[in-house]
Design a protein around this motif. Structure first.
Motif, PDB file in Angstrom:
ATOM      1  N   LYS A 124      -6.200  17.745  79.660  1.00 63.21           N
ATOM      2  CA  LYS A 124      -6.668  16.931  81.050  1.00 63.21           C
ATOM      3  C   LYS A 124      -6.057  17.382  82.146  1.00 63.21           C
ATOM      4  N   TYR A 184     -10.351  19.974  79.934  1.00 60.36           N
ATOM      5  CA  TYR A 184     -11.526  19.398  80.123  1.00 60.36           C
ATOM      6  C   TYR A 184     -12.119  19.400  81.487  1.00 60.36           C
ATOM      7  N   THR A 336     -15.396  10.384  73.582  1.00 58.93           N
ATOM      8  CA  THR A 336     -14.556  11.590  73.546  1.00 58.93           C
ATOM      9  C   THR A 336     -15.208  12.462  74.157  1.00 58.93           C
ATOM     10  N   GLU A 339     -15.448  12.297  77.715  1.00 60.88           N
ATOM     11  CA  GLU A 339     -13.902  12.334  78.552  1.00 60.88           C
ATOM     12  C   GLU A 339     -13.623  14.056  78.704  1.00 60.88           C
ATOM     13  N   ARG A 340     -14.140  14.795  77.736  1.00 57.30           N
ATOM     14  CA  ARG A 340     -13.883  16.018  77.734  1.00 57.30           C
ATOM     15  C   ARG A 340     -14.909  17.074  78.769  1.00 57.30           C
ATOM     16  N   ASN A 343     -14.006  15.418  82.243  1.00 62.44           N
ATOM     17  CA  ASN A 343     -12.564  15.102  82.455  1.00 62.44           C
ATOM     18  C   ASN A 343     -12.177  13.744  83.022  1.00 62.44           C
ATOM     19  N   THR A 345     -11.366   9.224  82.246  1.00 61.37           N
ATOM     20  CA  THR A 345     -10.546   8.657  81.151  1.00 61.37           C
ATOM     21  C   THR A 345     -11.462   7.071  80.992  1.00 61.37           C
ATOM     22  N   VAL A 347     -12.262   3.652  79.018  1.00 61.65           N
ATOM     23  CA  VAL A 347     -11.619   2.627  78.378  1.00 61.65           C
ATOM     24  C   VAL A 347     -12.753   1.755  77.917  1.00 61.65           C
ATOM     25  N   ASP A 387     -11.742   8.445  88.655  1.00 63.88           N
ATOM     26  CA  ASP A 387     -11.777   9.092  87.161  1.00 63.88           C
ATOM     27  C   ASP A 387     -11.752   8.056  86.086  1.00 63.88           C
ATOM     28  N   GLN A 388     -11.773   6.975  86.362  1.00 60.88           N
ATOM     29  CA  GLN A 388     -11.502   5.841  85.376  1.00 60.88           C
ATOM     30  C   GLN A 388     -12.768   4.888  85.071  1.00 60.88           C
TER      31      GLN A 388
END
Length: 392
Positions: A124, A184, A336, A339-340, A343, A345, A347, A387-388
């Motif tokens: 990350k 990422y 996943t 996210e990769r 880049n 996150t 939840v 980025d969330q």
């Protein structure tokens, strides 16, 4: 070394493999002279230092253990315990601990030049990292141009933007490896010394020779995803090792996806032919799975079985041009991969959603558009802040 603090500091450097040859000799000499005196480090001190040892693979640990056993047997023939000391068991423990330390230290000194301890890479981060054979690292920017040098300062390749091209004129006596790690949110390209072009996807690690050697297979080691355009060379098969799977070719175009969250390692053949077989076996053209163009071979990581089926290859190679494809994939795995790719996150608080499976394909879209699609089609409620991403 007159003070207890000095020997403790030097012992710590020894355990962490940071001593110069002269300092190593000091540690050994001090141990031989003071192994049964009160100012030697306590067992607790030694145990604390042992906790700072780098992690090793099983084979290295086994070798060290055998080394320690042989060292301990030699020590037993020369150590004499003073009968008048009531705390002699303490000194046995100290001596034994130091034998272990010395055994590990000597083994590490003897093998550090041949075996580099892999450090955990933070995918990350924003850095593309190139690791040399001796463990030294270089940070690469996909916007710069630079010369790629080995540990001795020799030029082995040239970087131009998001591509490194290795020299074909080098003539090494043995294989020397570089390892590149792609974080990422980024992609990168390599032109290996034989002319093979490799496209590396985000979150990928590739270990490869700086120069292939005549008479030996052209072998690379992949964690993640890469597309290979292999230069033809019938005398030197090109082998991609993806953990328990080997993919063997002579010259062809194919994609290998070997991410840890996937239940299978997938090989998609665009052109030519490839052989698939377990990495602990020898290649056998009559027994192993041979893929034809337009087919995907899947190596099941749980039972080591290989299955094949016809596919539209563009779906599996579109990532090179920014595409993104999910086929019968759980939302947990999709998270996943998102996210990769971006880049970010993510939840997910919708537990029922985690194991649902989806099919979707995107061109070079932003994360906002991808999440908007899932919301429009599947009713996924989410919010994005920086980025969330929170899925409710």
């Amino acid at each position: 070394m007159n003070s207890n603090s000095e020997i403790k500091s030097l012992l710590q450097k020894f355990v962490l493999n940071q001593c110069t040859p002269e300092e190593v000799n000091e540690v050994v000499a001090y141990y031989k002279k003071n192994q049964l005196t009160d100012d030697f480090p306590t067992v607790e001190d030694i145990q604390n230092l042992l906790g700072e040892m780098p992690k090793m693979d099983k084979q290295t640990a086994d070798d060290i253990f055998m080394n320690i056993l042989s060292a301990s047997k030699e020590e037993e023939t020369i150590i004499e315990l003073p009968e008048r000391r009531s705390n002699f068991r303490k000194y046995i423990s100290i001596a034994a601990s130091v034998v272990v330390l010395l055994g590990i230290g000597f083994f590490y000194k003897q093998h550090v030049s041949n075996k580099v301890v892999e450090q955990k890479f933070d995918f990350k981060s924003s850095d593309i990292v190139l690791q040399l054979e001796n463990g030294e690292t270089q940070i690469l920017s996909e916007h710069n141009s630079a010369q790629i040098k080995d540990s001795k300062g020799n030029i082995v390749g040239n970087q131009s933007g998001d591509k490194i091209a290795y020299e074909s004129s080098l003539d090494p006596e043995k294989l020397v490896y570089n390892t590149i790690k792609i974080p990422y949110g980024k992609k990168f390209r390599l032109q290996l010394s034989d002319g093979t072009m490799v496209h590396l996807n985000a979150g990928t690690t590739l270990k490869y020779p700086v120069k292939f050697i005549a008479g030996e297979n052209r072998q690379v080691f992949l964690d993640g995803e890469a597309f290979f355009d292999v230069a033809k060379d019938k005398k030197h098969p090109f082998i991609v090792n993806a953990d328990e799977l080997n993919v063997r070719v002579l010259g062809t175009h194919f994609n290998v996806s070997n991410y840890p969250e996937d239940a299978a390692t997938d090989v998609v053949l665009v052109e030519g032919s490839v052989g698939m077989y377990q990495s602990n076996e020898e290649f056998d053209a009559l027994k192993n799975t041979i893929l034809k163009p337009g087919f995907k071979g899947s190596f099941n990581k749980e039972n080591a079985k290989i299955s094949t089926k016809a596919v539209i290859t563009d779906i599996y190679t579109s990532w090179i041009d920014g595409g993104l494809t999910f086929r019968n994939m759980t939302f947990k795995n999709i998270i996943t991969k998102l996210e990769r790719r971006y880049n970010v996150t993510i939840v997910n608080k919708n537990e029922k959603l985690a194991n649902e499976k989806f099919n979707a394909s995107f061109k070079d879209e932003s994360i906002d558009k991808v999440m908007s699609y899932f919301n429009d089609i599947h009713g996924i409620n989410y919010t994005i802040k920086n980025d969330q991403i929170l899925i409710k």
